[in-house]
Design a protein around this motif. Structure first.
Motif, PDB file in Angstrom:
ATOM      1  N   LEU A 158     -62.993 -34.339 108.064  1.00  0.00           N
ATOM      2  CA  LEU A 158     -61.871 -33.487 108.447  1.00  0.00           C
ATOM      3  C   LEU A 158     -60.628 -34.355 108.570  1.00  0.00           C
ATOM      4  CD1 LEU A 158     -60.428 -30.981 109.625  1.00  0.00           C
ATOM      5  CD2 LEU A 158     -61.391 -31.609 111.854  1.00  0.00           C
ATOM      6  N   CYS A 159     -59.633 -34.091 107.759  1.00  0.00           N
ATOM      7  CA  CYS A 159     -58.359 -34.801 107.867  1.00  0.00           C
ATOM      8  C   CYS A 159     -57.414 -33.953 108.708  1.00  0.00           C
ATOM      9  CB  CYS A 159     -57.748 -35.044 106.489  1.00  0.00           C
ATOM     10  SG  CYS A 159     -56.143 -35.884 106.559  1.00  0.00           S
ATOM     11  N   ALA A 160     -57.042 -34.469 109.869  1.00  0.00           N
ATOM     12  CA  ALA A 160     -56.198 -33.714 110.790  1.00  0.00           C
ATOM     13  C   ALA A 160     -54.989 -34.541 111.201  1.00  0.00           C
ATOM     14  CB  ALA A 160     -56.997 -33.301 112.025  1.00  0.00           C
ATOM     15  N   ILE A 161     -53.838 -33.896 111.202  1.00  0.00           N
ATOM     16  CA  ILE A 161     -52.569 -34.528 111.585  1.00  0.00           C
ATOM     17  C   ILE A 161     -52.081 -33.849 112.856  1.00  0.00           C
ATOM     18  CG2 ILE A 161     -50.200 -35.018 110.873  1.00  0.00           C
ATOM     19  CD1 ILE A 161     -51.186 -34.677 107.956  1.00  0.00           C
ATOM     20  N   PRO A 162     -52.189 -34.500 114.005  1.00  0.00           N
ATOM     21  CA  PRO A 162     -51.703 -33.900 115.248  1.00  0.00           C
ATOM     22  C   PRO A 162     -50.188 -34.037 115.352  1.00  0.00           C
ATOM     23  CG  PRO A 162     -52.656 -36.048 115.710  1.00  0.00           C
ATOM     24  CD  PRO A 162     -52.820 -35.809 114.233  1.00  0.00           C
ATOM     25  N   ALA A 163     -49.497 -32.936 115.524  1.00  0.00           N
ATOM     26  CA  ALA A 163     -48.023 -32.968 115.505  1.00  0.00           C
ATOM     27  C   ALA A 163     -47.469 -31.961 116.512  1.00  0.00           C
ATOM     28  CB  ALA A 163     -47.507 -32.653 114.100  1.00  0.00           C
ATOM     29  N   ARG A 164     -47.315 -32.395 117.731  1.00  0.00           N
ATOM     30  CA  ARG A 164     -46.787 -31.485 118.746  1.00  0.00           C
ATOM     31  C   ARG A 164     -45.268 -31.363 118.634  1.00  0.00           C
ATOM     32  NH1 ARG A 164     -44.966 -33.934 123.536  1.00  0.00           N
ATOM     33  NH2 ARG A 164     -45.071 -36.213 123.530  1.00  0.00           N
ATOM     34  N   GLY A 165     -44.751 -30.297 119.195  1.00  0.00           N
ATOM     35  CA  GLY A 165     -43.319 -30.048 119.087  1.00  0.00           C
ATOM     36  C   GLY A 165     -42.481 -30.837 120.076  1.00  0.00           C
ATOM     37  N   GLY A 166     -43.028 -31.120 121.240  1.00  0.00           N
ATOM     38  CA  GLY A 166     -42.255 -31.820 122.264  1.00  0.00           C
ATOM     39  C   GLY A 166     -42.277 -33.325 122.085  1.00  0.00           C
TER      40      GLY A 166
ATOM     41  N   LEU B  15     -49.187 -36.013 127.736  1.00  0.00           N
ATOM     42  CA  LEU B  15     -50.242 -36.814 128.353  1.00  0.00           C
ATOM     43  C   LEU B  15     -51.619 -36.481 127.775  1.00  0.00           C
ATOM     44  CD1 LEU B  15     -49.140 -36.789 132.116  1.00  0.00           C
ATOM     45  CD2 LEU B  15     -48.679 -38.529 130.373  1.00  0.00           C
ATOM     46  N   VAL B  16     -51.638 -35.680 126.729  1.00  0.00           N
ATOM     47  CA  VAL B  16     -52.893 -35.285 126.091  1.00  0.00           C
ATOM     48  C   VAL B  16     -53.150 -36.175 124.884  1.00  0.00           C
ATOM     49  CG1 VAL B  16     -54.158 -33.423 124.968  1.00  0.00           C
ATOM     50  CG2 VAL B  16     -52.592 -32.906 126.840  1.00  0.00           C
ATOM     51  N   ALA B  17     -54.319 -36.776 124.815  1.00  0.00           N
ATOM     52  CA  ALA B  17     -54.668 -37.644 123.690  1.00  0.00           C
ATOM     53  C   ALA B  17     -54.620 -36.870 122.377  1.00  0.00           C
ATOM     54  CB  ALA B  17     -56.059 -38.232 123.903  1.00  0.00           C
ATOM     55  N   SER B  18     -54.188 -37.552 121.320  1.00  0.00           N
ATOM     56  CA  SER B  18     -53.975 -36.881 120.035  1.00  0.00           C
ATOM     57  C   SER B  18     -55.259 -36.319 119.429  1.00  0.00           C
ATOM     58  CB  SER B  18     -53.319 -37.850 119.045  1.00  0.00           C
ATOM     59  OG  SER B  18     -54.162 -38.970 118.804  1.00  0.00           O
ATOM     60  N   HIS B  19     -56.408 -36.863 119.821  1.00  0.00           N
ATOM     61  CA  HIS B  19     -57.640 -36.361 119.227  1.00  0.00           C
ATOM     62  C   HIS B  19     -58.079 -35.022 119.810  1.00  0.00           C
ATOM     63  CE1 HIS B  19     -60.121 -37.408 122.757  1.00  0.00           C
ATOM     64  NE2 HIS B  19     -59.417 -38.533 122.822  1.00  0.00           N
ATOM     65  N   LYS B  20     -57.526 -34.628 120.958  1.00  0.00           N
ATOM     66  CA  LYS B  20     -57.943 -33.387 121.591  1.00  0.00           C
ATOM     67  C   LYS B  20     -57.687 -32.158 120.713  1.00  0.00           C
ATOM     68  CE  LYS B  20     -59.444 -34.939 125.615  1.00  0.00           C
ATOM     69  NZ  LYS B  20     -60.830 -34.723 126.084  1.00  0.00           N
TER      70      LYS B  20
ATOM     71  N   GLY C 284     -68.467 -33.749 110.226  1.00  0.00           N
ATOM     72  CA  GLY C 284     -69.050 -34.787 111.065  1.00  0.00           C
ATOM     73  C   GLY C 284     -68.104 -35.929 111.372  1.00  0.00           C
ATOM     74  N   ILE C 285     -67.054 -36.067 110.538  1.00  0.00           N
ATOM     75  CA  ILE C 285     -66.154 -37.209 110.666  1.00  0.00           C
ATOM     76  C   ILE C 285     -64.709 -36.721 110.747  1.00  0.00           C
ATOM     77  CG2 ILE C 285     -65.274 -39.289 109.514  1.00  0.00           C
ATOM     78  CD1 ILE C 285     -68.018 -39.493 108.116  1.00  0.00           C
ATOM     79  N   LEU C 286     -63.974 -37.242 111.706  1.00  0.00           N
ATOM     80  CA  LEU C 286     -62.555 -36.930 111.847  1.00  0.00           C
ATOM     81  C   LEU C 286     -61.721 -38.093 111.329  1.00  0.00           C
ATOM     82  CD1 LEU C 286     -60.064 -35.410 113.008  1.00  0.00           C
ATOM     83  CD2 LEU C 286     -60.508 -36.590 115.182  1.00  0.00           C
ATOM     84  N   VAL C 287     -60.786 -37.790 110.443  1.00  0.00           N
ATOM     85  CA  VAL C 287     -59.780 -38.750 110.007  1.00  0.00           C
ATOM     86  C   VAL C 287     -58.456 -38.266 110.585  1.00  0.00           C
ATOM     87  CG1 VAL C 287     -58.636 -39.873 108.060  1.00  0.00           C
ATOM     88  CG2 VAL C 287     -61.058 -39.232 107.886  1.00  0.00           C
ATOM     89  N   CYS C 288     -57.982 -38.966 111.593  1.00  0.00           N
ATOM     90  CA  CYS C 288     -56.779 -38.566 112.326  1.00  0.00           C
ATOM     91  C   CYS C 288     -55.595 -39.416 111.856  1.00  0.00           C
ATOM     92  CB  CYS C 288     -57.009 -38.755 113.825  1.00  0.00           C
ATOM     93  SG  CYS C 288     -55.596 -38.318 114.864  1.00  0.00           S
ATOM     94  N   LEU C 289     -54.568 -38.750 111.347  1.00  0.00           N
ATOM     95  CA  LEU C 289     -53.393 -39.436 110.813  1.00  0.00           C
ATOM     96  C   LEU C 289     -52.159 -39.019 111.602  1.00  0.00           C
ATOM     97  CD1 LEU C 289     -54.031 -38.903 106.981  1.00  0.00           C
ATOM     98  CD2 LEU C 289     -54.762 -40.826 108.416  1.00  0.00           C
ATOM     99  N   GLN C 290     -51.543 -39.963 112.297  1.00  0.00           N
ATOM    100  CA  GLN C 290     -50.348 -39.646 113.064  1.00  0.00           C
ATOM    101  C   GLN C 290     -49.148 -39.480 112.143  1.00  0.00           C
ATOM    102  OE1 GLN C 290     -51.388 -41.998 117.229  1.00  0.00           O
ATOM    103  NE2 GLN C 290     -49.739 -42.730 115.922  1.00  0.00           N
ATOM    104  N   PRO C 291     -48.368 -38.415 112.319  1.00  0.00           N
ATOM    105  CA  PRO C 291     -47.171 -38.241 111.504  1.00  0.00           C
ATOM    106  C   PRO C 291     -46.097 -39.283 111.817  1.00  0.00           C
ATOM    107  CG  PRO C 291     -47.258 -36.572 113.212  1.00  0.00           C
ATOM    108  CD  PRO C 291     -48.570 -37.304 113.261  1.00  0.00           C
ATOM    109  N   THR C 292     -46.241 -39.948 112.959  1.00  0.00           N
ATOM    110  CA  THR C 292     -45.273 -40.973 113.357  1.00  0.00           C
ATOM    111  C   THR C 292     -45.545 -42.314 112.696  1.00  0.00           C
ATOM    112  OG1 THR C 292     -46.644 -41.205 115.337  1.00  0.00           O
ATOM    113  CG2 THR C 292     -44.602 -39.944 115.552  1.00  0.00           C
TER     114      THR C 292
END
Length: 233
Positions: A6-14, A80-85, A102-110
């Motif tokens: 799973l390729c996921a990009i966590p990108a919050r607005g704040g 204060l929430v970890a990006s993997h949540k 089964g596998i997370l690939v987490c890519l920060q947009p920053t």
């Protein structure tokens, strides 16, 4: 059969230090677009997902070819929430839809300067070692920046954090690396158990400083502009 990734990009607005940073313009496109494009160009994933609570980010992500199945609840996107949540919440949603991973690939947009080769090298290294539960990208730092750290005392004076053990010239100091946040990979059960990407069975992949800038401040964005301009010159 290889585990599904799973390729996921966590990108919050704040963002407090650099407001709206995930949508800030960088080399003519939103910051988040650089990460989406590299993930898609790698050919490693059936879909590239963005986890966000922000409708504008979701719309931009979709415009650049990412999938946003739903908007995340606000409580998963605080500073204060970890990006993997939110990524784990997405994984649970996909599993409920009959698409377990089964596998997370987490890519920060920053981290907009990583390239396709960086991503492929990380994934190949992780998949090539069954002993790894985690893999993170790292960058070598000047050993003086680490070993010569100084901290304040309660009496107003300062002291060397590591004492005199590393009071040596740079060539005599051991190499030191820092996690740069660009690429983080984990087996989801291990991530759920440990709660971060730095568990015991962790591997690393090295990326150079010029592709490891983390955008947190305005100056970081300007540095990325200069580096990207030099790439295309």
């Amino acid at each position: 059969m290889p585990e599904q990734m799973l390729c996921a990009i966590p990108a919050r607005g704040g963002s407090k230090r650099l407001p709206g940073k995930n949508l800030r313009a960088l080399a003519g496109k939103p910051l988040i677009a650089h990460t989406i494009e590299v993930a898609r160009q790698s050919g490693l994933f059936e879909s590239v997902y963005v986890c966000t609570e922000n409708q504008e980010i979701a719309d931009i992500a979709r415009a650049f070819g990412a999938s946003v199945p739903f908007l995340m609840p606000e409580e998963l996107c605080g500073d204060l929430v970890a990006s993997h949540k939110p990524c784990q919440r997405l994984a649970a949603h996909l599993a409920e839809q009959g698409r377990p991973t089964g596998i997370l690939v987490c890519l920060q947009p920053t981290s907009p300067l990583r390239n396709v080769d960086d991503l492929k090298a990380a994934v190949n290294k992780f998949q090539g070692n069954d002993d790894f539960d985690f893999l993170v990208s790292v960058t070598q730092v000047d050993p003086h920046d680490f070993h010569w750290a100084v901290v304040p005392n309660s009496d107003g004076y300062w002291h060397m954090y590591f004492g005199n053990e590393y009071m040596r010239e740079r060539p005599l100091l051991p190499p030191v690396f820092r996690p740069n946040g660009s690429i983080k990979i984990a087996r989801l059960p291990a991530l759920a158990q440990v709660g971060h990407f730095f568990g015991k069975r962790m591997g690393v992949t090295e990326t150079p400083p010029e592709r490891s800038v983390h955008v947190a401040l305005e100056v970081d964005l300007k540095l990325c502009e200069l580096i990207l301009a030099e790439r295309t010159a």
